[in-house]
Design a protein around this motif. Structure first.
Motif, mmCIF file in Angstrom:
data_model
loop_
_atom_site.group_PDB
_atom_site.id
_atom_site.type_symbol
_atom_site.label_atom_id
_atom_site.label_comp_id
_atom_site.label_asym_id
_atom_site.label_seq_id
_atom_site.Cartn_x
_atom_site.Cartn_y
_atom_site.Cartn_z
ATOM 1 N N ILE A 1 0.781 -0.992 0.123
ATOM 2 C CA ILE A 1 0.070 -0.045 0.088
ATOM 3 C C ILE A 1 0.841 1.031 0.013
ATOM 4 C CG2 ILE A 1 -1.833 1.148 1.072
ATOM 5 C CD1 ILE A 1 -2.825 -1.131 2.253
ATOM 6 N N PHE A 2 1.689 1.302 1.013
ATOM 7 C CA PHE A 2 2.797 2.519 1.115
ATOM 8 C C PHE A 2 3.900 2.627 -0.031
ATOM 9 C CE2 PHE A 2 1.341 1.836 5.389
ATOM 10 C CZ PHE A 2 0.800 2.850 5.521
ATOM 11 N N LEU A 3 4.170 1.354 -0.740
ATOM 12 C CA LEU A 3 5.122 1.503 -1.773
ATOM 13 C C LEU A 3 4.264 1.864 -3.194
ATOM 14 C CD1 LEU A 3 6.788 -1.831 -1.198
ATOM 15 C CD2 LEU A 3 7.967 0.291 -1.583
ATOM 16 N N THR A 4 2.983 1.684 -3.107
ATOM 17 C CA THR A 4 2.309 2.204 -4.448
ATOM 18 C C THR A 4 2.100 3.896 -3.981
ATOM 19 O OG1 THR A 4 1.267 -0.075 -4.725
ATOM 20 C CG2 THR A 4 0.172 1.734 -5.813
ATOM 21 N N PHE A 5 1.619 3.995 -3.039
ATOM 22 C CA PHE A 5 1.459 5.368 -2.809
ATOM 23 C C PHE A 5 2.784 6.257 -2.810
ATOM 24 C CE2 PHE A 5 1.924 8.857 0.368
ATOM 25 C CZ PHE A 5 0.812 9.764 0.000
ATOM 26 N N ILE B 1 13.411 11.361 -1.189
ATOM 27 C CA ILE B 1 14.033 10.063 -0.921
ATOM 28 C C ILE B 1 13.273 8.739 -1.080
ATOM 29 C CG2 ILE B 1 13.401 10.197 1.536
ATOM 30 C CD1 ILE B 1 16.739 9.651 0.036
ATOM 31 N N MET B 2 11.693 9.183 -1.002
ATOM 32 C CA MET B 2 10.937 7.703 -1.042
ATOM 33 C C MET B 2 11.265 7.517 -2.602
ATOM 34 S SD MET B 2 7.680 8.089 1.249
ATOM 35 C CE MET B 2 7.073 9.478 0.174
ATOM 36 N N ILE C 1 14.660 -7.044 0.702
ATOM 37 C CA ILE C 1 13.411 -6.545 0.087
ATOM 38 C C ILE C 1 12.384 -6.104 1.284
ATOM 39 C CG2 ILE C 1 11.384 -7.026 -1.071
ATOM 40 C CD1 ILE C 1 13.931 -6.408 -2.761
ATOM 41 N N LEU C 2 12.182 -6.988 2.489
ATOM 42 C CA LEU C 2 11.245 -6.534 3.342
ATOM 43 C C LEU C 2 11.637 -5.540 4.136
ATOM 44 C CD1 LEU C 2 8.747 -7.808 4.753
ATOM 45 C CD2 LEU C 2 10.359 -8.956 6.340
ATOM 46 N N LEU C 3 13.035 -5.389 4.316
ATOM 47 C CA LEU C 3 13.359 -4.177 5.236
ATOM 48 C C LEU C 3 13.403 -2.949 4.352
ATOM 49 C CD1 LEU C 3 16.915 -5.794 6.744
ATOM 50 C CD2 LEU C 3 14.232 -5.586 7.665
ATOM 51 N N PHE C 4 13.520 -2.841 3.070
ATOM 52 C CA PHE C 4 13.378 -1.651 2.168
ATOM 53 C C PHE C 4 11.967 -1.335 2.138
ATOM 54 C CE2 PHE C 4 12.306 -0.547 -2.193
ATOM 55 C CZ PHE C 4 12.807 0.918 -2.298
ATOM 56 N N GLY C 5 11.052 -2.479 2.235
ATOM 57 C CA GLY C 5 9.747 -1.958 2.171
ATOM 58 C C GLY C 5 9.330 -1.514 3.601
ATOM 59 N N GLU D 1 7.755 2.200 3.928
ATOM 60 C CA GLU D 1 6.465 2.484 4.929
ATOM 61 C C GLU D 1 6.751 3.431 5.991
ATOM 62 O OE1 GLU D 1 3.456 -0.962 7.144
ATOM 63 O OE2 GLU D 1 5.579 -1.069 6.811
ATOM 64 N N LEU D 2 7.747 3.650 6.698
ATOM 65 C CA LEU D 2 8.031 4.507 7.727
ATOM 66 C C LEU D 2 8.140 5.888 7.119
ATOM 67 C CD1 LEU D 2 10.760 2.427 10.045
ATOM 68 C CD2 LEU D 2 8.161 3.051 10.454
ATOM 69 N N LEU D 3 8.746 6.179 6.115
ATOM 70 C CA LEU D 3 9.054 7.245 5.629
ATOM 71 C C LEU D 3 7.694 7.949 4.921
ATOM 72 C CD1 LEU D 3 12.175 6.871 3.433
ATOM 73 C CD2 LEU D 3 11.877 8.050 5.444
#
Length: 367
Positions: free
Chosen positions: A12-16, A280-281, A136-140, A144-146
């Motif tokens: 969700i956050f990656l797409t956003f 940065i995102m 990959i999981l940590l990058f996601g 998400e936090l950003l």
């Protein structure tokens, strides 16, 4: 825990975040075209990307752990794959260069006039490199936090202004433009937000093939279709369309006028942080969308070197351009004539590939 896959929430956050692209800066072109109705045009244009998202998800349903680029390689061979991912490489690098110039120009004008542009740019490139060069999981999780931080900053920067400075007379009449101009604004919004589709094309290799993950992409798109038009609506209500068009970084300029007595001032710092987080995102996702398909051409042990080279190219080109205005016109050109047409071509080629059964429906496992 699978460290090579994104979770549903992260998607969700990656797409956003993939929508928070150059469009966060060049959306004033939609304001120029659509006038007071531009915030409606922005929402419609972003939502119009959803049918293309469905097409991409439909293509990937029979190919677990495959991106659309992988499907094209399966059907047409490595030579075609190399051509397509090389074009994708060039597109993402140009887009990364423009968003870096947008941010560097904004910081240079409003905050750090004496700081060399290359310092601003290299800090962002290094951060993006470190974020992407991870599991990959940590990058996601980082994105998400950003993204959560970005949304908090966004509402902090504009919430006070809505009650103190907002004037509905700056919004009405809503449709102060022709139907043709409104349609142009919608089309531009669709083209600009098609960077979401560039991300969806690549994410298939790191997305669990579940209905929930596919719904997450739609939710992320709808979230961006809410946030950006709302920002445009609030800024128009505060300043009017004319002032909005006259400022290069409208959010910073408008937030500088917001204050409550002497104890609440300087809200522009929240908007600066918002622009910083957007950069940065999105820069991280540009690197991701470039690095993931291109590194499959080479030996796995060279993957970090490839990522480093891509980052260096982006840095060098960004410092060479060194112009907010040039970045603006390049981004408009890319949205209209490059990004959206490229996405359409990829979808069409992949659909043609699915009609070719001579090589069978095999799953392509990432190396």
């Amino acid at each position: 825990m699978k460290y090579d896959m994104f979770t549903k929430e992260q998607i969700i956050f990656l797409t956003f975040a993939s929508g928070c692209s150059n469009m966060a800066f060049n959306f004033i072109w939609a304001v120029y075209l659509g006038g007071r109705s531009s915030w409606i045009a922005l929402a419609i244009g972003i939502i119009l990307t959803i049918p293309f998202t469905f097409a991409i998800l439909y293509l990937s349903r029979s190919y677990p752990k495959c991106s659309i680029f992988d499907i094209i390689q399966i059907k047409f061979g490595k030579f075609v794959y190399i051509i397509i991912v090389t074009i994708n490489l060039a597109i993402n690098i140009v887009l990364a260069v423009t968003i870096l110039n947008f941010l560097a120009g904004t910081i240079k004008v409003y905050f750090l006039q004496l700081t060399p542009v290359w310092v601003i740019i290299i800090i962002n490139v290094i951060l993006a490199f470190l974020f992407v060069n991870n599991k990959i999981l940590l990058f996601g999780r980082t994105v998400e936090l950003l993204t959560v931080w970005y949304i908090i900053n966004y509402f902090t920067g504009f919430s006070f202004s809505f009650f103190k400075e907002f004037d509905f007379r700056n919004i009405y009449p809503i449709f102060d433009t022709t139907l043709l101009k409104f349609g142009e604004a919608v089309f531009f919004s669709l083209c600009a937000s098609s960077e979401i589709l560039l991300f969806v094309i690549v994410i298939g290799g790191h997305m669990p093939q579940t209905v929930g993950c596919k719904k997450s992409i739609i939710k992320g798109t709808l979230l961006w279709a809410f946030i950006l038009p709302l920002a445009s609506f609030i800024m128009q209500g505060i300043s009017g369309t004319e002032l909005l068009l006259s400022t290069s970084s409208a959010g910073v300029e408008i937030s500088r006028t917001i204050f409550f007595g002497d104890f609440l001032r300087g809200l522009e710092i929240f908007i600066l942080a918002t622009y910083q987080l957007i950069c940065i995102m999105r820069l991280s996702l540009y690197l991701y969308c470039t690095w993931i398909p291109i590194k499959k051409i080479f030996n796995k042990k060279y993957s970090v070197i490839i990522l480093l080279l891509i980052s260096a190219i982006i840095f060098i080109l960004s410092t060479r351009l060194n112009s907010y205005n040039k970045a603006f016109f390049i981004s408009i050109y890319m949205d209209y004539y490059v990004v959206f047409p490229f996405v359409l071509v990829i979808i069409v080629v992949a659909f043609l590939g699915t009609l070719i059964n001579k090589r069978g429906r095999v799953s392509y496992e990432k190396k």
